[in-house]
Design a protein around this motif. Structure first.
Motif, PDB file in Angstrom:
ATOM      1  N   ASN A 233      45.171  49.393  42.491  1.00  0.00           N
ATOM      2  CA  ASN A 233      44.238  50.117  41.659  1.00  0.00           C
ATOM      3  C   ASN A 233      45.226  50.919  40.740  1.00  0.00           C
ATOM      4  N   ALA A 234      46.273  51.356  40.839  1.00  0.00           N
ATOM      5  CA  ALA A 234      47.136  51.958  39.852  1.00  0.00           C
ATOM      6  C   ALA A 234      47.305  51.144  38.762  1.00  0.00           C
ATOM      7  N   ILE A 235      47.644  49.946  39.011  1.00  0.00           N
ATOM      8  CA  ILE A 235      47.703  48.916  38.117  1.00  0.00           C
ATOM      9  C   ILE A 235      46.429  48.575  37.260  1.00  0.00           C
ATOM     10  N   ASP A 243      44.229  44.985  28.199  1.00  0.00           N
ATOM     11  CA  ASP A 243      43.562  43.825  28.170  1.00  0.00           C
ATOM     12  C   ASP A 243      44.022  42.557  29.332  1.00  0.00           C
ATOM     13  N   ALA A 244      44.976  43.162  30.119  1.00  0.00           N
ATOM     14  CA  ALA A 244      45.525  42.435  31.408  1.00  0.00           C
ATOM     15  C   ALA A 244      44.294  42.302  32.283  1.00  0.00           C
ATOM     16  N   ASP A 245      44.049  41.249  33.202  1.00  0.00           N
ATOM     17  CA  ASP A 245      42.925  41.056  34.067  1.00  0.00           C
ATOM     18  C   ASP A 245      43.604  41.375  35.567  1.00  0.00           C
ATOM     19  N   ILE A 246      42.985  42.450  36.174  1.00  0.00           N
ATOM     20  CA  ILE A 246      43.667  42.809  37.364  1.00  0.00           C
ATOM     21  C   ILE A 246      43.411  41.683  38.550  1.00  0.00           C
ATOM     22  N   ALA A 247      42.554  40.891  38.517  1.00  0.00           N
ATOM     23  CA  ALA A 247      42.410  39.618  39.291  1.00  0.00           C
ATOM     24  C   ALA A 247      43.486  38.780  39.228  1.00  0.00           C
ATOM     25  N   SER A 266      41.386  45.288  43.934  1.00  0.00           N
ATOM     26  CA  SER A 266      41.225  46.267  43.271  1.00  0.00           C
ATOM     27  C   SER A 266      39.550  46.905  43.377  1.00  0.00           C
ATOM     28  N   SER A 267      39.734  48.212  43.529  1.00  0.00           N
ATOM     29  CA  SER A 267      38.232  48.880  43.897  1.00  0.00           C
ATOM     30  C   SER A 267      37.903  50.009  43.287  1.00  0.00           C
ATOM     31  N   VAL A 268      36.881  50.543  43.580  1.00  0.00           N
ATOM     32  CA  VAL A 268      36.608  51.981  43.166  1.00  0.00           C
ATOM     33  C   VAL A 268      37.230  52.903  44.172  1.00  0.00           C
TER      34      VAL A 268
END
Ligand code: NAD
Ligand code: UGA
Length: 457
Positions: A233-235, A243-247, A266-268
């Motif tokens: 989540n920090a990332i 514009d990087a994509d966490i997935a 990653s979540s809320v």
């Protein structure tokens, strides 16, 4: 019928109920009793409408209840008549006095110890099932020591089940951990507990340790799981800036077999009754022992989780032209994760309160958790309603926030939903489960977590 063992569990909650149901289901030769001070909860366990929603639970309760599984409020005779006593009472964060907001509140635990002492007429094995600070077994032993001729062996046997998959986890756990004193009677008690689990769990998965390692391992397991979620989540916050994509990042990182790919969604933010309370308890323990740097390190996990929830709400405010007053926002999901009705520490409850502070009107939809959510939000100022059907819930709204990863929300007809909403319609995906491109094409402004927003501005 004569049963081979008589087993009691004190505390008929999310852990006590399913855990004992599984023992009764796998061991028809044992008589299992679950006792609670809450008569309403016991009445529900004895009814067709169980107090908790857990996939697969109804079936095993139906197969065992009244045969070798019994729910009762009679604490006195339950303690008297059983030789093996699990204690699975709640151990929430203390809200008063020294350690308020950090330490574990052990009052329910200690009351149970005193009840065991008061009502026991013979020697017992007492098993800590609740999650407890390391060294709690010592307090239990001190309470039970030397008052009458009976002896009490205290074991630690923490529970690792996750809600929503509890039955699967109980049936096929990664491990069963049993901590004991290394005395002759401690080892004998440990063997008695190993024997119960060995009815369905392979021996190599039943591990033993000293009692303090066992108590600590439970809290550390939760801390490590939560730490991974806070790390990703920090990332996600950095991804949104770059514009990087966490997935994509999680996939690349998780394919390293040393890191592994689990708990990188990653979540809320993480919710649930345990992660936050157990880490705060760990932080408190570290401070108690003067380990301030260690405490600060783990406290960061909770701070990032708080930050993630606040960040999500602020992103909503910014995206919706910096005012939410009188805007209608539909929350898709209110349970802290999918496949449970539990709303304890649910990020959705936190976000609902924040949105109400901004004077938004909230409509909450969820397939299982509306009853709990109503109780959580009772008496809160603001306009909030509860509608089970997501299509009806979203109609007339300015925005949707997906807050629980129920499969149901992946597969909705978002065109149909969009058509009934006020424009511009926004979709905030706090779980990254919706097809973002498709929804953007339909006309939504889409705001995922840790990915570039897809807007029409
Ligand atoms: P819960 O609040 O759902 O259930 C606890 C029950 O204990 C309540 O029904 C309460 O009425 C009862 N109780 C309290 N004092 C009592 C007493 N003196 N006599 C009889 N009953 C009493 O809590 P839970 O979620 O089942 O958690 C229990 C413990 O297990 C906690 O320590 C928790 O950290 C740990 N744990 C929970 C989970 C989970 O998924 N919920 C998983 C692993 C471990
Ligand atoms: C967690 C642990 O997984 C169990 O092993 C432990 O026994 C239990 O706590 C406990 O001690 O109470 P639980 O809280 O039921 O179980 O559920 P999890 O599946 O671990 O999810 C916790 C939270 O993290 C949820 O809000 C979930 O949505 C969130 N999560 C999980 C993420 O945000 N990302 C992930 O990748 C995984």
């Amino acid at each position: 019928m004569n049963f081979k063992k008589n087993i009691l569990c004190i505390g008929a909650g999310y852990v006590g109920g399913p855990t004992m149901a599984m023992i009764a289901f796998k061991c028809p030769q044992y008589r299992v009793t679950v006792v609670d001070i809450n008569p309403k909860r016991i009445a529900e366990w004895n009814s067709d409408e169980l107090p908790i929603f857990e996939p697969g639970l109804d079936e095993i309760i139906l197969a065992t209840r009244g045969k070798n599984l019994f729910f009762t409020t009679d604490i006195q005779s339950s303690i008297r008549d059983n030789d093996i006593i699990f204690v699975s009472v709640n151990t929430p964060t203390k809200t008063f006095g020294a350690g308020a907001g950090m330490a574990a509140d052990l009052q329910y635990w200690e009351k149970t110890a005193r009840q065991i002492l008061q009502f026991s007429g013979s020697s017992k094995i007492v098993i800590e099932k609740s999650t407890l600070p390391v060294k709690t077994a010592q307090a239990m032993e001190n309470i039970l020591r030397n008052v009458h001729s009976s002896t009490f062996d205290v074991l630690s046997n923490p529970e690792f089940l996750a809600e929503g998959t509890a039955i699967k986890d109980l049936e096929n756990p990664d491990r069963i951990l049993i901590g004991s004193r290394e005395t002759e009677s401690g080892l004998k008690a440990r063997e008695a507990l190993v024997e119960i689990y060995a009815n369905w769990i392979p021996r190599e998965k039943i591990i033993t340790s000293n009692i303090w390692s066992s108590e600590l391992s439970k809290i550390v397991s939760n801390a490590f799981l939560a730490q991974r979620i806070s790390s990703i989540n920090a990332i996600s916050a950095l991804c949104e800036k770059t514009d990087a994509d966490i997935a994509e990042v999680a996939r690349a990182v998780g394919m390293d077999s040393r890191i592994g790919n689990k708990y990188l969604n990653s979540s809320v933010g993480f919710g649930g009754s345990c992660f936050k309370k157990d880490i705060l308890n760990l932080v408190y323990l570290c401070r108690h022992y003067g380990l301030n740097e260690v405490a600060d390190y783990w406290e960061g996990v909770v701070k990032i989780n708080q930050y993630q929830q606040e960040r999500f709400t602020l992103n909503m405010l910014t995206a919706m032209f910096n005012t939410l007053a009188d805007k209608k926002i539909c929350l898709f999901g209110v349970s802290f994760k999918a496949n449970t009705g539990d709303t304890r520490e649910s990020p959705a409850i936190f976000i609902a309160k924040k949105l109400l502070e901004e004077k938004a009107e909230i409509v909450i939809t969820d397939p299982q958790a509306l009853r709990n959510a109503k109780a959580d939000l009772a008496g809160i100022d603001g306009n909030v309603s509860f509608i089970e059907d997501p299509y009806r819930a979203a109609a007339g709204c300015h925005a949707i926030a997906v807050l629980t990863e129920w499969d149901l929300y992946r597969d909705l007809d978002y065109q149909k939903i969009y058509d009934t909403m006020i424009k511009p319609a926004s979709l905030f995906d706090g779980r990254n489960i919706v097809d973002h491109r498709k929804c953007h094409k339909i006309g939504f402004n889409v705001y995922p977590i840790g990915k570039p927003a897809l807007t029409h501005f």
